[in-house]
Design a protein around this motif. Structure first.
Motif: not given
Length: 180
Positions: A16-18, A23-24, A78-82
């Motif tokens: 959801f953040v992506a 977002v809060t 980027d780490k989260g996207r990966r």
């Protein structure tokens, strides 16, 4: 930064953040309520604690408002996207959970004739809700949410059919129980 074990809630938050960009936790709660909350049970408190945990591990960034309510805003790194992309690309053979208070009561001897009518009605309400969502969904909604919604519609229809068969069987109009 520490490495941590990621859970389904972690991936819900990352996803959801992506999508949202930023977002809060309250925004996450709203997004979940109208989407994955229809098929994935979670405690709302997790949507406040999990983003903080993910930020500490470097999967999200966190910025706090300077004034007002001082809300926290999260964005994906980027780490989260990966890690999100890796998770999405891995097929799963995990069996879905079926958590139903009515089935639990049925298992322990509740009267099917009494259980079936309210279950049929609640499944019809949920089906109507899903169909309203489908009928008002903007054209730009990606395929994933559309497919998940279709699964909810199909499941609701199957549940209605199954509970109707249970009711017929319990009423003595059939000698067999539902087999679907």
């Amino acid at each position: 930064m520490q490495e941590l074990r990621l859970s389904p809630i972690s991936y819900i938050v990352l996803g959801f953040v992506a999508w949202a960009g930023e977002v809060t936790p309250y925004g996450l709660k709203q997004l979940v309520a109208v989407s994955v909350g229809n098929f994935w049970t979670l405690q709302h408190a997790q949507l406040y604690s999990e983003p903080e945990r993910l930020a500490k591990a470097g999967y999200l960034t966190e910025e706090r408002e300077r004034g007002g309510r001082r809300r926290k805003h999260y964005a994906i790194t980027d780490k989260g996207r990966r890690v999100l992309a890796q998770w999405r690309s891995e097929p799963t053979d995990e069996i879905p959970e079926l958590r139903s208070p009515a089935l639990l009561k049925l298992f322990f001897g509740a009267d099917p004739a009494e259980l079936a009518p309210p279950q049929i009605e609640s499944c019809r309400r949920k089906l109507a809700e899903y169909e309203r969502i489908r009928d008002t969904m903007p054209d730009n909604v990606p395929a994933g949410p559309r497919l998940a919604l279709d699964a909810g519609i199909t499941s609701s229809r199957q549940q209605i059919e199954w509970w109707e068969a249970v009711k017929v069987s319990a009423d003595g109009h059939s000698s067999r129980t539902p087999s679907r």
